[in-house]
Design a protein around this motif. Structure first.
Motif, mmCIF file in Angstrom:
data_model
loop_
_atom_site.group_PDB
_atom_site.id
_atom_site.type_symbol
_atom_site.label_atom_id
_atom_site.label_comp_id
_atom_site.label_asym_id
_atom_site.label_seq_id
_atom_site.Cartn_x
_atom_site.Cartn_y
_atom_site.Cartn_z
ATOM 1 N N ASN A 195 -4.311 56.789 22.444
ATOM 2 C CA ASN A 195 -2.867 56.903 22.615
ATOM 3 C C ASN A 195 -2.553 57.864 23.757
ATOM 4 N N GLY A 196 -1.444 57.615 24.441
ATOM 5 C CA GLY A 196 -1.172 58.297 25.694
ATOM 6 C C GLY A 196 -1.074 59.798 25.628
ATOM 7 N N ASN A 197 -0.661 60.357 24.473
ATOM 8 C CA ASN A 197 -0.544 61.816 24.418
ATOM 9 C C ASN A 197 -1.892 62.490 24.627
ATOM 10 N N TRP A 198 -2.988 61.819 24.259
ATOM 11 C CA TRP A 198 -4.315 62.390 24.484
ATOM 12 C C TRP A 198 -4.551 62.631 25.970
ATOM 13 N N TYR A 284 4.474 65.365 21.982
ATOM 14 C CA TYR A 284 3.296 65.935 22.642
ATOM 15 C C TYR A 284 3.155 65.369 24.058
ATOM 16 N N GLY A 285 3.283 64.047 24.159
ATOM 17 C CA GLY A 285 3.111 63.411 25.458
ATOM 18 C C GLY A 285 4.170 63.826 26.454
ATOM 19 N N SER A 335 13.412 51.828 11.714
ATOM 20 C CA SER A 335 12.945 53.028 11.021
ATOM 21 C C SER A 335 11.976 53.797 11.906
ATOM 22 N N VAL A 336 12.263 55.075 12.120
ATOM 23 C CA VAL A 336 11.377 55.920 12.913
ATOM 24 C C VAL A 336 11.014 57.163 12.112
ATOM 25 N N VAL A 337 9.908 57.784 12.495
ATOM 26 C CA VAL A 337 9.475 59.037 11.877
ATOM 27 C C VAL A 337 9.829 60.160 12.846
ATOM 28 N N LYS A 338 10.839 60.934 12.489
ATOM 29 C CA LYS A 338 11.318 61.981 13.383
ATOM 30 C C LYS A 338 10.422 63.222 13.317
ATOM 31 N N GLY A 339 10.783 64.208 14.149
ATOM 32 C CA GLY A 339 10.014 65.445 14.223
ATOM 33 C C GLY A 339 9.560 65.703 15.642
ATOM 34 N N PHE A 340 10.506 65.657 16.572
ATOM 35 C CA PHE A 340 10.215 65.733 18.003
ATOM 36 C C PHE A 340 9.550 67.052 18.388
ATOM 37 N N GLY A 341 9.985 68.129 17.758
ATOM 38 C CA GLY A 341 9.347 69.418 17.994
ATOM 39 C C GLY A 341 9.993 70.236 19.102
ATOM 40 N N PRO A 342 9.425 71.426 19.384
ATOM 41 C CA PRO A 342 9.994 72.365 20.363
ATOM 42 C C PRO A 342 9.556 72.039 21.787
ATOM 43 N N VAL A 343 9.917 70.833 22.248
ATOM 44 C CA VAL A 343 9.291 70.313 23.467
ATOM 45 C C VAL A 343 10.266 70.004 24.597
ATOM 46 N N THR A 362 20.055 65.589 24.988
ATOM 47 C CA THR A 362 19.003 66.604 25.082
ATOM 48 C C THR A 362 19.592 68.002 24.987
ATOM 49 N N GLN A 363 20.742 68.208 25.593
ATOM 50 C CA GLN A 363 21.409 69.511 25.510
ATOM 51 C C GLN A 363 21.739 69.856 24.062
ATOM 52 N N GLN A 364 22.310 68.898 23.339
ATOM 53 C CA GLN A 364 22.663 69.142 21.938
ATOM 54 C C GLN A 364 21.428 69.493 21.122
ATOM 55 N N TYR A 365 20.372 68.720 21.304
ATOM 56 C CA TYR A 365 19.129 68.960 20.558
ATOM 57 C C TYR A 365 18.545 70.327 20.900
ATOM 58 N N THR A 366 18.486 70.630 22.187
ATOM 59 C CA THR A 366 17.835 71.854 22.647
ATOM 60 C C THR A 366 18.582 73.094 22.192
ATOM 61 N N GLU A 367 19.880 73.116 22.417
ATOM 62 C CA GLU A 367 20.660 74.306 22.088
ATOM 63 C C GLU A 367 20.735 74.543 20.585
ATOM 64 N N ALA A 368 20.696 73.472 19.799
ATOM 65 C CA ALA A 368 20.760 73.620 18.340
ATOM 66 C C ALA A 368 19.473 74.202 17.765
ATOM 67 N N ARG A 369 18.389 74.147 18.520
ATOM 68 C CA ARG A 369 17.092 74.580 18.002
ATOM 69 C C ARG A 369 16.568 75.837 18.681
ATOM 70 N N ARG A 370 17.393 76.495 19.445
ATOM 71 C CA ARG A 370 16.964 77.737 20.079
ATOM 72 C C ARG A 370 16.950 78.893 19.088
ATOM 73 N N PRO A 371 15.979 79.801 19.228
ATOM 74 C CA PRO A 371 14.899 79.728 20.200
ATOM 75 C C PRO A 371 13.781 78.796 19.740
ATOM 76 N N GLN A 372 13.327 77.929 20.650
ATOM 77 C CA GLN A 372 12.204 77.054 20.340
ATOM 78 C C GLN A 372 10.922 77.888 20.398
ATOM 79 N N GLY A 373 10.143 77.826 19.328
ATOM 80 C CA GLY A 373 8.950 78.662 19.221
ATOM 81 C C GLY A 373 7.686 77.956 19.648
ATOM 82 N N THR A 374 6.780 77.726 18.705
ATOM 83 C CA THR A 374 5.499 77.098 19.029
ATOM 84 C C THR A 374 5.197 75.990 18.038
ATOM 85 N N ASN A 375 4.466 74.975 18.494
ATOM 86 C CA ASN A 375 4.006 73.936 17.573
ATOM 87 C C ASN A 375 2.595 74.228 17.069
#
Length: 391
Positions: A195-198, A284-285, A335-343, A362-375
């Motif tokens: 898979n491409g993320n590798w 990840y990718g 149906s999707v499996v969410k969990g995009f992460g701090p990316v 992307t702005q809405q997602y990013t600002e709502a999850r600040r500070p983004q930490g580590t995966n």
């Protein structure tokens, strides 16, 4: 006659280039002189963050506090190196895999903390972690070895670049370079047909290691593969009726491509090869793509223009669903499996911040999850390093 004259002129031009060291403007080529520190974060970016933290400004201060309060910043941390790190699928077995990844993140955390605070104890802890592993590790084994090598190999150079070029007192840095050259680079530089993320994570490691080693040939090789894999990982309509075939492997028919794209046969802008697998691996990718593009920008061979449309579309597509938009039946059967992460921080800053591209989802997602930490794998503290960073 005309062809002979043209050939003679071209030969003379090539000789002139060889004589005076002139380089053609090749966006795939390594820089003539590498910039240091220059893996994911530059000195100018670090200086901007330091100023924001010292001023108590947000979101940088909250992100700094998050980082320094984490277990990765502990000055009592003891490295857990192994000669052979054995990593099976889904971390079974997990013989040193978590230890290696987390020690690498800790070294990077300490390197950032050193630069932002001036406390040499953090630099010494980063050095202790890197020295412990460079004195011990010889290989990675089992089915997830390439991915593990890519994840850890992406983070080690970030730490090493900051310590070597801003702290300097590191007697064993040559041994660490040998570790990267002999244990990590030969594994990641060949890429992967999984898979491409590798392959994207492996190319991130190869690029970062090449910068640290100032290995222009490996840098060029990694960038060439990265561009092909990124184009085959994120779909945009300009690709045609279907995505591009992956650069390696046996996928070379439309039916095989649909199967490789997790059974998805309807292709829309921003879809990833792993969207219908889950958003976590997709993240990840996309993260690896953004990290590589950012490193090339620091190195003066900016690849953001070549990946900006794919990255913009992919971020908007996935964050739209993370933000609550219903998934249509045409996408992954509804149906999707969410969990995009701090990316998202690195790409959001590059595209919306520096280039002025509107990215509402992307702005809405990013600002709502600040500070983004580590995966806890290879992404760490990117609100701190990249949020609103103009450098």
């Amino acid at each position: 006659m005309r062809r002979s004259a043209l050939l003679a002129a071209f030969t003379a031009f090539v000789a002139l280039i060889a004589t005076f060291g002139v380089r053609l403007n090749d966006a795939d080529a390594a820089p003539t002189t590498f910039a240091h520190p220059g893996v994911l974060v530059s000195r100018a970016q670090l200086d901007f963050v330091k100023g924001r933290v010292n001023a108590g400004a947000q979101p940088w201060t909250a992100a700094f506090n998050q980082m320094t309060a984490s277990r990765y910043a502990s000055l009592s941390r003891t490295a857990k190196p192994r000669a052979v790190v054995e990593c099976g699928s889904y971390s079974n077995p997990n013989n040193g895999c978590t230890d290696e990844r987390e020690d690498a993140i800790a070294a990077y955390t300490d390197a950032l903390a050193w630069y932002l605070t001036g406390n040499a104890a953090y630099a010494q802890k980063a050095i202790a972690l890197m020295d412990a592993w460079s004195a011990t590790i010889t290989s990675h084994t089992n089915s997830n070895a390439p991915l593990q090598t890519g994840w850890a190999g992406s983070v080690w150079p970030r730490a090493a670049e900051i310590i070597k070029h801003t702290y300097g007192n590191w007697p064993n840095q040559g041994r660490f370079a040998t570790m990267l050259r002999n244990v990590y680079l030969p594994v990641v530089i060949v890429g992967s047909s999984s898979n491409g993320n590798w392959e994207l994570s492996m190319m991130e490691a190869a690029v970062g290691i090449s910068v640290f080693l100032e290995d222009r040939a490996s840098y060029d090789r990694a960038i060439t593969r990265f561009k092909a894999r990124a184009a085959a990982y994120l779909y945009i309509p300009a690709d045609g009726s279907q995505p591009k075939y992956p650069p390696v492997g046996s996928v070379d028919t439309p039916s095989e491509l649909i199967n490789y794209w997790q059974g998805q046969s309807t292709f829309v802008a921003g879809l990833s090869q792993e969207t219908c697998r889950d958003f976590t691996h997709t993240g990840y990718g996309i993260s690896a793509i953004s990290h590589i593009a950012e490193t090339t920008r620091i190195q003066g061979e900016d690849l953001w223009p070549s990946v900006q449309e794919r990255t913009r579309q992919a971020l908007g597509f996935h964050t739209k669903f993370e933000n609550g938009t219903a998934v249509p039946s045409s996408i992954c059967g509804g149906s999707v499996v969410k969990g995009f992460g701090p990316v998202t921080e690195v790409a959001y800053n590059a595209l919306a911040g520096r280039l002025g591209i509107a990215m509402t989802n992307t702005q809405q997602y990013t600002e709502a999850r600040r500070p983004q930490g580590t995966n806890n794998l290879f992404v760490a503290w990117e609100t701190l390093t990249h949020a609103g960073n103009p450098a």
